[in-house]
Design a protein around this motif. Structure first.
Motif, short mmCIF file in Angstrom:
data_model
loop_
_atom_site.label_atom_id
_atom_site.label_comp_id
_atom_site.label_asym_id
_atom_site.label_seq_id
_atom_site.Cartn_x
_atom_site.Cartn_y
_atom_site.Cartn_z
N UNK A 1 2.72 -6.94 -7.71
CA UNK A 1 1.36 -7.19 -8.29
C UNK A 1 0.58 -6.02 -8.10
N UNK A 2 -0.74 -5.78 -8.95
CA UNK A 2 -1.61 -4.69 -8.77
C UNK A 2 -2.18 -4.77 -7.27
N UNK A 3 -2.60 -6.13 -7.11
CA UNK A 3 -3.11 -6.25 -5.57
C UNK A 3 -2.33 -5.69 -4.50
N UNK A 4 -1.02 -6.05 -4.45
CA UNK A 4 -0.02 -5.68 -3.35
C UNK A 4 0.02 -3.94 -3.81
N UNK A 5 0.23 -3.44 -4.74
CA UNK A 5 0.23 -2.14 -5.10
C UNK A 5 -0.86 -1.21 -4.40
N UNK A 6 -2.08 -2.03 -4.74
CA UNK A 6 -3.15 -1.23 -3.91
C UNK A 6 -2.98 -1.31 -2.66
N UNK B 1 4.87 -1.85 -11.67
CA UNK B 1 6.01 -2.20 -12.54
C UNK B 1 6.92 -3.27 -11.74
N UNK B 2 6.84 -3.39 -10.25
CA UNK B 2 7.49 -4.09 -9.50
C UNK B 2 6.86 -5.22 -8.72
N UNK C 1 -1.81 16.16 1.77
CA UNK C 1 -1.76 15.87 0.38
C UNK C 1 -1.43 14.45 -0.10
N UNK C 2 -1.69 13.36 0.88
CA UNK C 2 -1.23 12.19 0.49
C UNK C 2 -2.06 11.40 -0.37
N UNK C 3 -3.34 11.90 -0.74
CA UNK C 3 -4.07 10.90 -1.89
C UNK C 3 -3.31 11.13 -3.24
N UNK C 4 -3.07 12.26 -3.58
CA UNK C 4 -2.41 12.26 -4.90
C UNK C 4 -1.14 11.19 -5.07
N UNK C 5 -0.26 11.35 -3.92
CA UNK C 5 0.91 10.63 -3.90
C UNK C 5 0.67 9.00 -3.69
N UNK C 6 -0.31 8.68 -2.91
CA UNK C 6 -0.87 7.41 -2.75
C UNK C 6 -1.44 6.79 -4.23
N UNK C 7 -1.94 7.67 -4.96
CA UNK C 7 -2.65 7.37 -6.32
C UNK C 7 -1.48 6.96 -7.31
N UNK C 8 -0.47 7.85 -7.09
CA UNK C 8 0.60 7.64 -8.13
C UNK C 8 1.48 6.38 -7.57
N UNK C 9 1.47 5.99 -6.28
CA UNK C 9 1.93 4.59 -5.80
C UNK C 9 1.40 3.52 -6.41
N UNK C 10 0.05 3.55 -6.17
CA UNK C 10 -0.97 2.38 -6.75
C UNK C 10 -0.83 2.22 -8.06
N UNK C 11 -0.73 3.41 -8.99
CA UNK C 11 -0.40 3.22 -10.37
C UNK C 11 0.56 2.73 -10.90
N UNK C 12 2.19 3.14 -10.23
CA UNK C 12 3.32 3.01 -10.74
C UNK C 12 4.00 1.67 -9.99
N UNK C 13 3.61 1.31 -8.87
CA UNK C 13 4.26 0.04 -8.13
C UNK C 13 4.06 -1.20 -9.11
N UNK D 1 8.83 -0.24 1.68
CA UNK D 1 10.13 -0.86 2.08
C UNK D 1 9.66 -2.42 2.11
N UNK D 2 8.58 -2.66 2.69
CA UNK D 2 8.01 -3.96 3.22
C UNK D 2 7.90 -4.92 1.72
N UNK D 3 7.46 -4.10 0.68
CA UNK D 3 7.38 -4.85 -0.72
C UNK D 3 8.73 -4.32 -1.89
N UNK D 4 9.17 -3.04 -1.48
CA UNK D 4 10.02 -2.71 -2.66
C UNK D 4 11.68 -2.80 -2.07
N UNK D 5 11.66 -3.36 -0.94
CA UNK D 5 13.15 -3.11 -0.16
C UNK D 5 14.03 -1.95 -0.27
N UNK D 6 15.28 -1.86 -0.59
CA UNK D 6 15.98 -0.71 -0.60
C UNK D 6 15.65 0.07 -1.51
N UNK D 7 14.77 -0.12 -2.57
CA UNK D 7 14.62 0.99 -3.63
C UNK D 7 13.47 1.74 -3.14
N UNK D 8 12.78 1.52 -1.92
CA UNK D 8 11.83 2.52 -1.42
C UNK D 8 11.88 3.81 -1.39
#
Length: 78
Positions: A62-67, A59-60, A45-57, A16-23
């Motif tokens: 910067x890559x640095x913020x997503x990482x 869209x909204x 099981x967080x690693x797979x989830x975090x990897x998807x967040x890094x890859x898909x965020x 939510x810090x970066x994506x707001x209400x869409x989090x």
């Protein structure tokens, strides 16, 4: 199985810090892409989830913020 509700709230707050209400919706989508429900996300099981967040965020945000967000999620403790 332990209740990870607090852990999942920390993940939503981190997003939510970066994506707001869409989090919340974003977290549900990322969990679905990992083949699970967000309510089943845990430190084990967080690693797979975090990897998807890094890859898909990117869209909204910067890559640095997503990482940064993905790495923060990886470091959260239940």
């Amino acid at each position: 199985m332990p209740d990870y509700n607090r852990y999942q709230k920390m993940i939503i707050n981190t997003l939510a810090r970066k994506l707001g209400p869409a989090a919340g919706d974003f977290a549900e989508d990322m969990a679905r892409k990992t083949g699970t429900k967000f309510t089943e996300i845990s430190p084990g099981n967080i690693e797979n989830f975090a990897s998807h967040v890094e890859k898909n965020a990117v869209q909204f945000i910067s890559p640095a913020e997503a990482q940064f967000i993905a790495n923060t999620i990886r470091k959260l403790k239940a």
